[in-house]
Design a protein around this motif. Structure first.
Motif, PDB file in Angstrom:
ATOM      1  N   TYR A   1     127.696 146.528  49.921  1.00 46.38           N
ATOM      2  CA  TYR A   1     128.457 147.783  49.887  1.00 46.38           C
ATOM      3  C   TYR A   1     127.850 148.719  48.853  1.00 46.38           C
ATOM      4  CZ  TYR A   1     132.092 151.243  49.486  1.00 46.38           C
ATOM      5  OH  TYR A   1     132.763 152.447  49.473  1.00 46.38           O
ATOM      6  N   GLU A   2     127.355 148.144  47.766  1.00 46.63           N
ATOM      7  CA  GLU A   2     126.789 149.004  46.719  1.00 46.63           C
ATOM      8  C   GLU A   2     125.287 149.222  46.890  1.00 46.63           C
ATOM      9  OE1 GLU A   2     128.332 149.477  42.991  1.00 46.63           O
ATOM     10  OE2 GLU A   2     129.725 147.802  43.066  1.00 46.63           O
ATOM     11  N   THR A   3     124.561 148.218  47.382  1.00 48.44           N
ATOM     12  CA  THR A   3     123.094 148.339  47.354  1.00 48.44           C
ATOM     13  C   THR A   3     122.471 148.529  48.734  1.00 48.44           C
ATOM     14  OG1 THR A   3     122.759 145.961  47.509  1.00 48.44           O
ATOM     15  CG2 THR A   3     122.985 146.883  45.298  1.00 48.44           C
ATOM     16  N   ALA A   4     123.231 148.345  49.784  1.00 48.91           N
ATOM     17  CA  ALA A   4     122.724 148.577  51.150  1.00 48.91           C
ATOM     18  C   ALA A   4     123.905 149.118  51.942  1.00 48.91           C
ATOM     19  CB  ALA A   4     122.197 147.278  51.751  1.00 48.91           C
ATOM     20  N   SER A   5     124.461 150.209  51.438  1.00 47.53           N
ATOM     21  CA  SER A   5     125.813 150.640  51.782  1.00 47.53           C
ATOM     22  C   SER A   5     126.057 150.797  53.278  1.00 47.53           C
ATOM     23  CB  SER A   5     126.117 151.947  51.050  1.00 47.53           C
ATOM     24  OG  SER A   5     125.802 151.807  49.675  1.00 47.53           O
ATOM     25  N   VAL A   6     125.136 151.457  53.961  1.00 49.32           N
ATOM     26  CA  VAL A   6     125.379 151.751  55.374  1.00 49.32           C
ATOM     27  C   VAL A   6     125.237 150.487  56.235  1.00 49.32           C
ATOM     28  CG1 VAL A   6     124.519 153.065  57.356  1.00 49.32           C
ATOM     29  CG2 VAL A   6     124.838 154.186  55.142  1.00 49.32           C
ATOM     30  N   PHE A   7     124.436 149.537  55.805  1.00 47.23           N
ATOM     31  CA  PHE A   7     124.379 148.257  56.510  1.00 47.23           C
ATOM     32  C   PHE A   7     125.766 147.602  56.453  1.00 47.23           C
ATOM     33  CE2 PHE A   7     122.452 143.714  56.513  1.00 47.23           C
ATOM     34  CZ  PHE A   7     122.584 143.632  57.892  1.00 47.23           C
ATOM     35  N   TYR A   8     126.430 147.735  55.331  1.00 50.76           N
ATOM     36  CA  TYR A   8     127.782 147.178  55.187  1.00 50.76           C
ATOM     37  C   TYR A   8     128.783 147.976  56.022  1.00 50.76           C
ATOM     38  CZ  TYR A   8     131.868 145.090  52.885  1.00 50.76           C
ATOM     39  OH  TYR A   8     133.047 144.416  52.624  1.00 50.76           O
ATOM     40  N   THR A   9     128.775 149.304  55.861  1.00 56.18           N
ATOM     41  CA  THR A   9     129.860 150.082  56.491  1.00 56.18           C
ATOM     42  C   THR A   9     129.704 150.206  58.008  1.00 56.18           C
ATOM     43  OG1 THR A   9     128.699 152.153  55.991  1.00 56.18           O
ATOM     44  CG2 THR A   9     130.398 151.448  54.431  1.00 56.18           C
ATOM     45  N   GLU A  10     128.473 150.179  58.515  1.00 55.50           N
ATOM     46  CA  GLU A  10     128.295 150.353  59.962  1.00 55.50           C
ATOM     47  C   GLU A  10     128.076 149.054  60.724  1.00 55.50           C
ATOM     48  OE1 GLU A  10     128.856 153.026  61.719  1.00 55.50           O
ATOM     49  OE2 GLU A  10     129.353 154.106  59.860  1.00 55.50           O
ATOM     50  N   HIS A  11     127.728 147.968  60.022  1.00 57.98           N
ATOM     51  CA  HIS A  11     127.391 146.742  60.754  1.00 57.98           C
ATOM     52  C   HIS A  11     128.239 145.537  60.338  1.00 57.98           C
ATOM     53  CE1 HIS A  11     123.904 148.848  62.492  1.00 57.98           C
ATOM     54  NE2 HIS A  11     123.797 149.405  61.290  1.00 57.98           N
ATOM     55  N   MET A  12     128.631 145.465  59.073  1.00 52.69           N
ATOM     56  CA  MET A  12     129.447 144.323  58.632  1.00 52.69           C
ATOM     57  C   MET A  12     130.940 144.639  58.703  1.00 52.69           C
ATOM     58  SD  MET A  12     127.263 143.042  55.341  1.00 52.69           S
ATOM     59  CE  MET A  12     125.505 142.768  55.474  1.00 52.69           C
ATOM     60  N   GLN A  13     131.309 145.753  58.086  1.00 51.83           N
ATOM     61  CA  GLN A  13     132.724 146.134  58.028  1.00 51.83           C
ATOM     62  C   GLN A  13     133.376 146.175  59.424  1.00 51.83           C
ATOM     63  OE1 GLN A  13     133.433 149.704  55.627  1.00 51.83           O
ATOM     64  NE2 GLN A  13     135.174 150.201  56.935  1.00 51.83           N
ATOM     65  N   PRO A  14     132.722 146.775  60.440  1.00 46.40           N
ATOM     66  CA  PRO A  14     133.358 146.790  61.765  1.00 46.40           C
ATOM     67  C   PRO A  14     133.576 145.380  62.321  1.00 46.40           C
ATOM     68  CG  PRO A  14     131.517 148.339  61.687  1.00 46.40           C
ATOM     69  CD  PRO A  14     131.466 147.528  60.422  1.00 46.40           C
ATOM     70  N   ASN A  15     132.669 144.470  62.022  1.00 42.54           N
ATOM     71  CA  ASN A  15     132.835 143.089  62.481  1.00 42.54           C
ATOM     72  C   ASN A  15     134.070 142.463  61.846  1.00 42.54           C
ATOM     73  OD1 ASN A  15     132.568 140.433  63.276  1.00 42.54           O
ATOM     74  ND2 ASN A  15     130.461 140.199  62.601  1.00 42.54           N
ATOM     75  N   ILE A  16     134.233 142.638  60.534  1.00 37.31           N
ATOM     76  CA  ILE A  16     135.398 142.065  59.847  1.00 37.31           C
ATOM     77  C   ILE A  16     136.686 142.727  60.362  1.00 37.31           C
ATOM     78  CG2 ILE A  16     136.422 141.569  57.567  1.00 37.31           C
ATOM     79  CD1 ILE A  16     133.604 140.317  58.093  1.00 37.31           C
ATOM     80  N   GLN A  17     136.575 143.995  60.737  1.00 34.13           N
ATOM     81  CA  GLN A  17     137.750 144.720  61.255  1.00 34.13           C
ATOM     82  C   GLN A  17     138.056 144.366  62.709  1.00 34.13           C
ATOM     83  OE1 GLN A  17     136.149 148.569  60.207  1.00 34.13           O
ATOM     84  NE2 GLN A  17     137.761 148.933  58.693  1.00 34.13           N
ATOM     85  N   GLY A  18     137.180 143.600  63.340  1.00 33.68           N
ATOM     86  CA  GLY A  18     137.388 143.252  64.741  1.00 33.68           C
ATOM     87  C   GLY A  18     136.993 144.363  65.695  1.00 33.68           C
ATOM     88  N   ALA A  19     136.194 145.306  65.212  1.00 35.66           N
ATOM     89  CA  ALA A  19     135.821 146.450  66.051  1.00 35.66           C
ATOM     90  C   ALA A  19     134.573 146.169  66.898  1.00 35.66           C
ATOM     91  CB  ALA A  19     135.587 147.673  65.164  1.00 35.66           C
ATOM     92  N   THR A  20     134.030 144.958  66.820  1.00 31.42           N
ATOM     93  CA  THR A  20     132.813 144.671  67.608  1.00 31.42           C
ATOM     94  C   THR A  20     133.052 143.578  68.657  1.00 31.42           C
ATOM     95  OG1 THR A  20     132.012 142.996  66.027  1.00 31.42           O
ATOM     96  CG2 THR A  20     131.332 145.268  65.630  1.00 31.42           C
ATOM     97  N   LEU A  21     134.308 143.328  68.982  1.00 30.75           N
ATOM     98  CA  LEU A  21     134.609 142.243  69.928  1.00 30.75           C
ATOM     99  C   LEU A  21     133.971 142.480  71.288  1.00 30.75           C
ATOM    100  CD1 LEU A  21     138.364 141.503  69.128  1.00 30.75           C
ATOM    101  CD2 LEU A  21     136.325 140.304  68.321  1.00 30.75           C
ATOM    102  N   GLU A  22     134.021 143.713  71.729  1.00 28.97           N
ATOM    103  CA  GLU A  22     133.465 144.040  73.045  1.00 28.97           C
ATOM    104  C   GLU A  22     131.956 143.812  73.040  1.00 28.97           C
ATOM    105  OE1 GLU A  22     131.755 146.376  76.180  1.00 28.97           O
ATOM    106  OE2 GLU A  22     131.631 147.017  74.089  1.00 28.97           O
ATOM    107  N   GLU A  23     131.334 144.189  71.925  1.00 28.15           N
ATOM    108  CA  GLU A  23     129.881 143.995  71.779  1.00 28.15           C
ATOM    109  C   GLU A  23     129.557 142.499  71.752  1.00 28.15           C
ATOM    110  OE1 GLU A  23     128.509 146.159  68.382  1.00 28.15           O
ATOM    111  OE2 GLU A  23     126.425 146.168  69.054  1.00 28.15           O
ATOM    112  N   LYS A  24     130.415 141.723  71.143  1.00 29.07           N
ATOM    113  CA  LYS A  24     130.210 140.271  71.112  1.00 29.07           C
ATOM    114  C   LYS A  24     130.299 139.701  72.527  1.00 29.07           C
ATOM    115  CE  LYS A  24     131.855 139.376  66.394  1.00 29.07           C
ATOM    116  NZ  LYS A  24     132.720 138.596  65.503  1.00 29.07           N
TER     117      LYS A  24
END
Lengths: 159, 859
Positions: free
Chosen positions: B242-265
């Motif tokens: 979140y601090e050192t590779a911020s957009v990798f976290y907010t666009e690729h990790m955070q949505p997964n934890i939020q369940g926003a990538t289920l369809e992609e899965k």
């Protein structure tokens, strides 16, 4: 509370602002490049510490957030210099920030802004603080928004 | 009042503005950006057909997707034609990395970090500088290179080798480096010279930071960003994206934890495979923002393991032991894809299968401080098969918390082995690799060190070589060792002493006026004083340059075409030139080429044709692309089938041209590149078929037992010193700033946010020491000292502080010891013991303008 019936006051020059209390507060503390309206956004007597008030400024499509912090703040007005207002649009990607736990938090990507420090961003992806809305207070306690210091997200110019 | 000038309107690019593609110069993520330039004096209109954005600016943009154009994304620069130009640098809308025009607080300042004589970046170096006593004097390139080549040749002539020519140089991408400049630097020092005393920008030797993985057959860049969206579990081990590779976290990790990538899965994974919102395990001594955001989203799917410093490899082995006990592995995968003879060694030494489970786990709890139940839970989350017998998909990402840990080799090896035991490399939603710090762009002739102690190493500790009084010419390129080396205080003092000895000698009886005499006196002085002739090649007059004899101005990102890959997808793209460099600043490759030609000229004058030819490596380089293609040709044959991708170097781009990269734009191509039917083809994910070893099988390794702390730190844990230095100190980076702040120190937005280096301290410790947020603290031990701003936070445990590693006003490296892993020569920057006291008084202006609110609290 949302101020639904905004009263747009004639702007510009010292004439209108003469009705505001305190000669010092009638001065702009930065140099806006645009001409802003003065709009009533609340009254000091109705404000409670840490209970934010939402309003629209400088037009209907931009939400502002007014809060009495209970501690002095950069650009704060009122007896305790603790009343501040900012654009509520996060300067990262435009989501609406929340006032929570004494600071502004963006629910989209978690940028956080310190309301006492001109809403400087102290964590997160936003690159600038929330634009601060300069306030003035009239003798009857009415609070007016007078200008915006900083670019409101999603605009190439504030007005 | 506000102490930063704000803007309430920005210039709008007209429809005829020049538009270029680029990639952010800063972190590993490599977000795509678009650059608009046009001459000052005109502007576009608000209607979509009146501006180069093609966007209707009469209405506010939509949040999360609309045009992002913020105050720091515009500036004005001057080109060589003498005219002023607007430069607008905004997040691209067609990047597979930064969806929805996401961007970080670093990338958002690309425009204001450009050089201008009208802004603070006027500090950029324009001309070569030569020390004349106590001053720098401007000289020409011709003169500078004549002196430098004269000194280098004089040293070689005398020694008959290059042992006394010592280099410290970047080896990364982005930030004005990339493939072109790496090939230039590598060609000069490994083709022209045969330098063996060379260190990489952030460490004392020339080494991989992850030989523990590479020597297993796993290059550290093996997953794709999509894997963070597809994974069942993401493990962040000593990594704080979140601090050192911020957009990798907010666009690729955070949505997964939020369940926003289920369809992609569902779309990408096996038919019938159960999918749910992602789990996250964070292994870190701190409660980092990457952890607390995940907790905020889903506390029950977040796990924090907080091992004692240095014990991570014991913890990784323990998680693997649980996986072994619970049979969370695929026997067929182990037998077909891994070396089963070496697996026995791994079972014995790392998993300790000979020790009863309960006894083993009790021992692990004692060493690591992590509870057995949490270790077992981690193993379940990482590798327990899902309903229906589907293998779990876990993406394990590590970075400096592991790399710059004690025992670098074993730490890295333990983590990749844990991942491979669970078959978690080479499948969708899996992978085990680095988060990355900067981008990459390594292409060089063969380097002087083949590998760790198990493969012809370890490499020479070049810092120690210099502080021991060896070496004569020290050439520093694109890095600031006065902030970045370990045991920094000692290093600075010693280099200053040695460079000053030479400066004083040169000043005796007056500095010579001719180049020849100047060179002769330098050579004479080096022998007479055991001094050091220091050359710094950089963008700015950095701390290290203040002791240099010769300073060479380098050009930056955006001032030339360059290419790099990011770390999370190995995505190669072209970063197009959009402005001119200041004065006579040049790209590193060009400086290296010119230095080579100057050396050749000197040898040819003596009739030494063979030597002259060695240094003419760059004589045909006219453009950036010439260098790119020349480097690309050094890769092995890549006209091979996809199943053989593991045999290729991770960054192989042979067959790619600038024209190809212009055509693919932000989509780029993922290295290693293969050539099929004459066309370049990328590699989405690595090691699906074979690992990168000679026989294609994963090569297991038995890690060491826990042996306690190295002498350099153990000395603080006993007797009087344990009383005197009661705190553990760990170190790291901060979200707002980039590396040593070489640009950021000139940006008011950054300096207001982080005006000084800081420490984080737990409220209990703060209270005991009388410290409050915004106070100053002195932090010290026997290695060195530093003054730090105080943040009071529960991010750290009682008894431990976190210190910012790099800030232009100080570094935690002053306190780190000289210890390096004997297997790899990689330092332990992140653990030592210190004392702390409150500095009397305060800096009220700074306390008034800077926020000291808790940075990891999001609820």
């Amino acid at each position: 509370m949302v101020v639904s019936r905004r009263r747009v006051v004639q702007v510009l020059g010292g004439v209108t602002m003469a009705s505001l209390t305190g000669a010092g507060k009638a001065q702009f503390w930065f140099a806006p490049s645009l001409t802003y309206p003065a709009i009533k956004v609340g009254n000091v007597n109705n404000l409670k510490n840490n209970e934010p008030v939402y309003f629209n400024y400088p037009d209907a499509r931009s939400q502002g957030i007014l809060v009495k912090l209970g501690r002095p703040a950069i650009g704060g007005v009122g007896r305790e210099r603790d009343i501040v207002a900012f654009s509520a649009a996060c300067t990262h990607m435009g989501c609406g920030v929340q006032y929570k736990g004494g600071r502004f938090l963006c629910p989209c990507h978690y940028s956080m802004f310190d309301p006492a420090k001109a809403a400087a961003v102290y964590q997160g992806l936003a690159s600038t603080g929330l634009p601060q809305i300069q306030l003035g207070i009239a003798q009857n306690g009415d609070i007016f928004a007078r200008a915006v210091n900083g670019l409101i997200w999603g605009r190439a110019r504030n007005i | 009042m506000s102490n930063i000038g704000r803007r309430d309107a920005l210039p709008i690019p007209p429809t005829n503005a020049e538009v270029k593609n680029t990639v952010c110069q800063y972190c590993t993520v490599g977000c795509g950006y678009k650059v608009y330039t046009w001459p000052v004096g005109s502007q576009g209109g608000l209607a979509a057909n009146q501006n180069a954005f093609g966007v209707d600016l009469r209405n506010p943009q939509n949040p999360l997707g609309g045009l992002v154009y913020t105050e720091t994304m515009h500036s004005i620069v001057t080109r060589k034609d003498g005219r002023q130009y607007h430069v607008v640098i905004v997040p691209a809308n067609d990047s597979p990395i930064n969806f929805k025009r996401d961007h970080s607080s670093r990338g958002a300042t690309n425009a204001v970090a450009t050089w201008s004589d009208a802004r603070a970046t006027k500090e950029r170096l324009k001309y070569p500088l030569l020390r004349m006593g106590d001053q720098f004097q401007v000289i020409t390139w011709d003169e500078a290179l004549a002196i430098l080549a004269g000194v280098a040749k004089g040293i070689r002539d005398k020694d008959g080798n290059d042992d006394n020519i010592v280099v410290k140089a970047f080896d990364h991408g982005g930030s004005g480096a990339g493939f072109e400049n790496n090939w230039g630097v590598g060609s000069l020092f490994f083709k022209g010279f045969s330098v063996k005393h060379i260190g990489i920008h952030n460490r004392p030797a020339y080494n991989s930071e992850v030989w523990g993985s590479r020597e297993r057959g796993v290059h550290e860049l093996n997953y794709d960003a999509i894997d963070a969206r597809l994974a069942d579990t993401i493990v962040l081990w000593g990594a704080n994206p979140y601090e050192t590779a911020s957009v990798f976290y907010t666009e690729h990790m955070q949505p997964n934890i939020q369940g926003a990538t289920l369809e992609e899965k569902q779309r990408n994974l096996s038919r019938g495979e159960p999918v749910e919102a992602g789990y996250m395990i964070v292994v870190d001594p701190r409660r980092t923002s990457s952890l607390t955001i995940a907790e905020n989203i889903a506390k029950d799917r977040t796990l924090h393991l907080r091992p004692n410093l240095g014990t991570d490899y014991i913890l990784a082995n323990a998680i693997a032991r649980v996986m072994w006990e619970r049979k969370y592995y695929d026997q067929r995968f182990l037998e077909t894809r891994t070396d089963m003879a070496k697996f026995e060694e791994y079972k014995e030494k790392s998993l300790k299968v000979g020790t009863p489970y309960a006894q083993f786990m009790a021992e692990v709890e004692r060493i690591t401080g992590v509870r057995r139940a949490d270790i077992e839970k981690a193993a379940d989350w990482i590798a327990k098969p899902k309903a229906g017998g589907f293998a779990r998909r876990t993406l394990t990402i590590y970075e400096k918390g592991i790399i710059w840990n004690m025992k670098n080799y074993d730490q890295v090896a333990a983590i990749v082995q844990m991942a491979v035991l669970g078959n978690n490399v080479g499948r969708a939603g899996t992978g085990c690799g680095r988060l990355g710090g900067h981008q990459e762009g390594y292409v060089r002739p063969p380097s002087p060190t083949p590998g760790s102690i198990y493969n012809g190493g370890p490499p020479v500790n070049v810092d120690k070589y210099l502080t021991d009084g060896k070496g004569k010419l020290y050439w520093v390129i694109g890095t600031n060792p006065y902030l970045s080396t370990p045991n920094n205080q000692l290093f600075r003092k010693r280099i200053r002493e040695r460079t000053k000895a030479l400066s004083d000698f040169l000043g005796q009886s007056g500095e010579p006026g001719t180049t020849q005499e100047w060179v002769a006196k330098i050579l004479e002085g080096l022998d007479a004083t055991n001094g050091l002739f220091m050359v710094v090649q950089d963008l700015y007059l950095i701390h290290t340059a203040q002791d240099a004899h010769l300073v060479l101005p380098a050009s930056a990102w955006g001032e030339a075409n360059q290419t790099s890959i990011n770390c999370n997808s190995r995505l190669l793209r072209l970063y197009e030139k959009f402005m001119d460099p200041p004065g006579q600043a040049k790209q590193d490759w060009e400086i290296c080429k010119l230095m080579g030609l100057k050396m050749a000229e000197l040898y040819r004058a003596e009739g030494k044709e063979e030597e002259a030819k060695r240094f003419e490596f760059g004589k045909n380089w006219r453009t950036d692309e010439d260098v790119f293609l020349d480097g690309g040709n050094s890769y092995p044959n890549n006209a091979i089938p996809a199943s053989e991708e593991a045999t290729l170097p991770a960054e192989c781009y042979k067959g790619v041209t600038y024209a190809f990269l212009r055509q693919v734009g932000q989509q780029g191509i993922r290295t290693p590149v293969r050539v099929e039917n004459g066309k370049p083809v990328g590699t989405l994910r690595r090691y699906s078929v074979k690992f990168g070893t000679k026989d294609g099988k994963f090569s297991w390794y038995g890690t060491d037992d826990w042996e306690g702390y190295p002498e350099e730190v153990a000395k603080y844990l006993e007797g009087e010193k344990a009383q005197k230095y009661p705190f553990w100190m760990t170190t790291g980076r901060a979200q707002a700033i980039w590396q040593t702040m070489y640009n950021d120190r000139f940006l008011p937005e950054k300096m207001n946010t982080l005006p000084m280096p800081y420490i984080e301290i737990h409220p209990q410790d703060a209270q005991r020491l009388g410290l409050r947020g915004g106070d100053l603290a002195q932090v010290w031990n026997e290695e060195g000292n530093g003054t730090f701003l105080v943040y009071v936070t529960d991010s750290v445990r009682p008894g431990m502080i976190f210190a910012l590693q790099y800030h232009h006003l100080g570094t935690s490296n002053s306190m780190t010891p000289g210890y390096t892993d004997p297997k790899t020569t990689i330092p332990w920057y992140k653990g030592t013991r210190v004392a702390i006291r409150k500095v009397r008084g305060a800096l009220p202006d700074l306390q008034n303008s800077t926020s000291f609110l808790q940075q990891n609290k999001f609820d």
